[in-house]
Design a protein around this motif. Structure first.
Motif, PDB file in Angstrom:
ATOM      1  N   LYS A 161     132.386  34.590  40.757  1.00 26.18           N
ATOM      2  CA  LYS A 161     132.074  35.034  42.122  1.00 26.18           C
ATOM      3  C   LYS A 161     132.919  36.243  42.565  1.00 26.18           C
ATOM      4  CE  LYS A 161     130.338  32.761  46.133  1.00 26.18           C
ATOM      5  NZ  LYS A 161     130.474  31.802  47.177  1.00 26.18           N
ATOM      6  N   PRO A 162     132.803  37.364  41.859  1.00 23.53           N
ATOM      7  CA  PRO A 162     133.658  38.511  42.198  1.00 23.53           C
ATOM      8  C   PRO A 162     133.209  39.261  43.453  1.00 23.53           C
ATOM      9  CG  PRO A 162     132.188  39.050  40.371  1.00 23.53           C
ATOM     10  CD  PRO A 162     131.893  37.621  40.731  1.00 23.53           C
ATOM     11  N   LEU A 163     134.190  39.779  44.185  1.00 21.82           N
ATOM     12  CA  LEU A 163     133.923  40.778  45.233  1.00 21.82           C
ATOM     13  C   LEU A 163     134.653  42.033  44.780  1.00 21.82           C
ATOM     14  CD1 LEU A 163     133.128  41.868  48.061  1.00 21.82           C
ATOM     15  CD2 LEU A 163     135.363  41.057  48.857  1.00 21.82           C
ATOM     16  N   LEU A 164     133.919  43.109  44.519  1.00 20.48           N
ATOM     17  CA  LEU A 164     134.565  44.332  44.059  1.00 20.48           C
ATOM     18  C   LEU A 164     135.103  45.111  45.250  1.00 20.48           C
ATOM     19  CD1 LEU A 164     132.971  43.467  41.543  1.00 20.48           C
ATOM     20  CD2 LEU A 164     133.020  45.850  40.935  1.00 20.48           C
ATOM     21  N   ILE A 165     136.314  45.606  45.092  1.00 19.29           N
ATOM     22  CA  ILE A 165     136.951  46.313  46.207  1.00 19.29           C
ATOM     23  C   ILE A 165     137.463  47.662  45.724  1.00 19.29           C
ATOM     24  CG2 ILE A 165     138.827  46.231  47.907  1.00 19.29           C
ATOM     25  CD1 ILE A 165     138.687  43.185  47.747  1.00 19.29           C
ATOM     26  N   GLY A 166     137.018  48.720  46.371  1.00 15.95           N
ATOM     27  CA  GLY A 166     137.541  50.069  46.099  1.00 15.95           C
ATOM     28  C   GLY A 166     138.545  50.402  47.185  1.00 15.95           C
ATOM     29  N   PRO A 167     139.695  50.952  46.828  1.00 19.49           N
ATOM     30  CA  PRO A 167     140.753  51.173  47.832  1.00 19.49           C
ATOM     31  C   PRO A 167     140.498  52.330  48.786  1.00 19.49           C
ATOM     32  CG  PRO A 167     141.475  51.932  45.676  1.00 19.49           C
ATOM     33  CD  PRO A 167     140.129  51.283  45.475  1.00 19.49           C
ATOM     34  N   TRP A 174     132.603  54.803  41.671  1.00 23.23           N
ATOM     35  CA  TRP A 174     132.768  53.910  40.522  1.00 23.23           C
ATOM     36  C   TRP A 174     132.417  52.471  40.901  1.00 23.23           C
ATOM     37  CZ3 TRP A 174     137.013  56.985  42.126  1.00 23.23           C
ATOM     38  CH2 TRP A 174     137.144  58.150  41.408  1.00 23.23           C
ATOM     39  N   VAL A 175     132.959  52.059  42.056  1.00 24.01           N
ATOM     40  CA  VAL A 175     132.836  50.655  42.449  1.00 24.01           C
ATOM     41  C   VAL A 175     131.377  50.254  42.629  1.00 24.01           C
ATOM     42  CG1 VAL A 175     133.519  48.944  44.163  1.00 24.01           C
ATOM     43  CG2 VAL A 175     135.093  50.721  43.512  1.00 24.01           C
ATOM     44  N   SER A 176     130.577  51.136  43.225  1.00 24.48           N
ATOM     45  CA  SER A 176     129.189  50.765  43.488  1.00 24.48           C
ATOM     46  C   SER A 176     128.445  50.552  42.160  1.00 24.48           C
ATOM     47  CB  SER A 176     128.499  51.848  44.324  1.00 24.48           C
ATOM     48  OG  SER A 176     128.566  53.079  43.644  1.00 24.48           O
ATOM     49  N   LYS A 177     128.735  51.393  41.171  1.00 28.68           N
ATOM     50  CA  LYS A 177     128.028  51.259  39.884  1.00 28.68           C
ATOM     51  C   LYS A 177     128.478  50.006  39.137  1.00 28.68           C
ATOM     52  CE  LYS A 177     126.531  55.873  39.332  1.00 28.68           C
ATOM     53  NZ  LYS A 177     127.496  56.733  40.049  1.00 28.68           N
TER      54      LYS A 177
END
Ligand code: R5P
Length: 294
Positions: A161-167, A174-177
């Motif tokens: 269950k990851p939530l990707l976080i861009g700082p 990158w994060v969206s892809k």
């Protein structure tokens, strides 16, 4: 005939993986320093009319650059058919404008230096911020290999269950892809840089994601402060310890230890720069890209 491949500072995991995947033949190079510190190089493989690839780790670039230039010139003098550069981490991309009067725009000078020596270049996710394409500064064909599919695959296998976080906003590219490939949601935070080692990170309310595992993703981990501030922010918001993923792990000074001390659950990087956190091999995708040139 197979292409020849040379690293500049000895064989490292990515150059080995590239050599296998291409497949290429290892170039033989004798390199040493004279007593006064100057470099001696001698190419021991015959390279006349052959495709040659140099695949160096160019993190902490300054002590390596002269050797790279000398090697390219020597290969050219020996009659190499073409000379390509696979530089998994492309340095000198962040000084992309003169922020203060008199500052050198080193990204442009560095691009001129390489463009004058090589026939083509391949790299992984260069830091494109004010430039949108490498062709704005590189005059040779330059191909970008994205790390996103390989990182997304790693996340799919390892994180529940990851939530990707861009700082910061820049990291959205990158994060969206990666999020798309990992079939996971993503958010980006806001970052203000106050100096080489000081950043301030802020975000709107993230409480709706509290039951997810935070996965921080950035292109570069250098001092680690961008990720450390993000970890602190997430801790205050009550999240569990995050996994931190950097495409390029430079880890200046004690950055790696500082990240773990700040509360990272684990730190993972691709193998564009040699480090103990390298868990994601990009040799295969770089070799695929090189096939367009050789
Ligand atoms: C900068 O804009 C990059 O995308 C990274 O966020 C930055 O280079 C990370 O540097 P540090 O680890 O020193 O905070």
């Amino acid at each position: 005939m197979k292409p020849l491949i040379f690293p500049i500072e000895g064989w490292w995991p990515l150059s080995r993986s590239l050599c296998r995947s291409l497949p290429a033949e290892r170039g033989r190079l004798e390199a040493r320093s004279f007593p006064d510190g100057e470099t001696y190089l001698r190419i021991r493989s015959s390279c006349s009319n052959r495709h040659v690839v140099i695949a160096p780790d160019l993190s902490q670039p300054d002590p390596k650059i002269l050797k790279l230039i000398f090697l390219a010139d020597a290969l050219r003098a020996q009659g190499a058919g073409s000379i390509g550069l696979i530089v998994p981490y492309l340095p000198y991309m962040r000084q992309d404008k003169s922020f203060h009067k008199g500052e050198a725009v080193t990204s442009r000078s560095f691009a001129n230096l390489l463009s004058g020596r090589f026939d083509w270049l391949i790299t992984v996710d260069p830091h494109l911020h004010r430039y949108h394409l490498l062709s704005e500064i590189y005059s040779i064909p330059a191909r970008v290999v994205p790390a996103a599919p390989s990182i997304a695959r790693w996340i799919r296998k390892r994180v529940r269950k990851p939530l990707l976080i861009g700082p910061d906003q820049e990291s959205e590219q990158w994060v969206s892809k990666i999020a798309e490939g990992a079939k996971a949601p993503f958010v980006t935070l806001k970052k203000k840089r106050r100096g080489d080692r000081k950043v301030i990170v802020s975000a709107s309310d993230l409480s709706v994601w509290k039951d997810h595992t935070p996965v921080l993703v950035d292109d570069i981990i250098s001092t680690g402060n961008t990720m450390i501030e993000t970890i602190r922010h997430l801790k205050r918001a009550g999240f569990k310890a995050p996994t931190c993923i950097g495409v390029h792990g430079i880890f200046s000074g004690s950055a790696y230890e500082d990240l773990l001390d700040a509360g990272a659950r684990e730190v993972v990087t691709t193998n564009t720069i040699l480090h103990s956190t390298n868990k994601i091999d990009l040799g295969g995708v770089l070799a695929d890209a090189a096939m367009n040139f050789i």
